[in-house]
Design a protein around this motif. Sequence first.
Motif, PDB file in Angstrom:
ATOM      1  N   SER A 144      52.449  49.196  32.195  1.00 42.96           N
ATOM      2  CA  SER A 144      52.421  48.435  30.939  1.00 42.96           C
ATOM      3  C   SER A 144      51.618  49.133  29.856  1.00 42.96           C
ATOM      4  O   SER A 144      51.455  48.580  28.765  1.00 42.96           O
ATOM      5  N   GLN A 164      42.501  49.682  32.185  1.00 46.39           N
ATOM      6  CA  GLN A 164      42.514  48.724  33.294  1.00 46.39           C
ATOM      7  C   GLN A 164      43.111  49.342  34.544  1.00 46.39           C
ATOM      8  O   GLN A 164      42.653  49.089  35.668  1.00 46.39           O
ATOM      9  N   CYS A 182      46.961  58.471  33.973  1.00 46.95           N
ATOM     10  CA  CYS A 182      46.386  57.581  32.958  1.00 46.95           C
ATOM     11  C   CYS A 182      45.574  58.372  31.935  1.00 46.95           C
ATOM     12  O   CYS A 182      45.705  58.167  30.715  1.00 46.95           O
ATOM     13  N   ASP A 215      49.371  47.651  35.559  1.00 48.28           N
ATOM     14  CA  ASP A 215      48.634  47.975  34.327  1.00 48.28           C
ATOM     15  C   ASP A 215      49.055  49.344  33.800  1.00 48.28           C
ATOM     16  O   ASP A 215      49.243  49.525  32.585  1.00 48.28           O
ATOM     17  N   ARG A 246      48.395  49.817  29.971  1.00 51.20           N
ATOM     18  CA  ARG A 246      46.983  49.409  29.953  1.00 51.20           C
ATOM     19  C   ARG A 246      46.204  50.411  30.817  1.00 51.20           C
ATOM     20  O   ARG A 246      45.803  50.119  31.943  1.00 51.20           O
ATOM     21  N   TYR A 247      46.002  51.596  30.261  1.00 52.13           N
ATOM     22  CA  TYR A 247      45.506  52.705  31.070  1.00 52.13           C
ATOM     23  C   TYR A 247      44.058  52.512  31.540  1.00 52.13           C
ATOM     24  O   TYR A 247      43.716  52.878  32.668  1.00 52.13           O
TER      25      TYR A 247
END
Length: 228
Positions: free
Chosen positions: A125, A130, A158, A122, A127-128
């Motif tokens: 990708s 998550q 993140c 995540d 999707r910080y």
Amino acid sequence: MPKTFPTGLALILAAALSGCAMPGPQSPAAISAQDISRLEQRQQLLDAELSSLRGEFAELQAQMRSQQAQLQALGGRPGTEIDTRAGQITAHVQPIAPPTPPRAVAPAPSSATDTYLRAFSDYASGRYSQAIAGFERFLESFPDNEYAANAQFWIGECYYAQQDYEQAAAEFLKMAERHAQSGRTPDALFQAASAYQKLGREGQARQIIDLLRQRYPQSAAAQRNLEL
């Protein structure tokens, strides 16, 4: 009184007297090339059919062995037999009570590696949110895991990527405090200083850089420059 002969016999005698031979069976030399070709084709068909029958027989033997293995797996229950007559395979098994449905089993929790890799996927990708939740779940479930320091570091990364520099600095410092011996701790300190610089708090950033160079002077992070 002249003798009379049966009609068929008279014809034969007449033919003999006239010098005409009766047609006899064909000699082998009279067989044409077309006949030989037909015989060869028929032989090929017979060979193919024989090969097919052999394959079917081998398959039946394999099925028979499979049936025997299944019956042995049943524990040799009385009344179980196999009939292989004429290549037929049939199994006669005494009725067996239906098995008791298994009790519902709670799904096994994900392993530490699976949890960590999902969270890191995540993060990679972008999707910080998550990723943060995944790393926090990892730390809650496996606080003593060898990747705990890394998980804490990535939580800071993140927040930094989301430009939440206040929280990022807090997470990096938490990592440095709890995992002082980790190889990522110098990087965590540098990132904490960078986050404070983004917030305009250069005094705190300078204090962390000084601490970094004091504790980890040989680290790559200590050699980096942060414009303060």
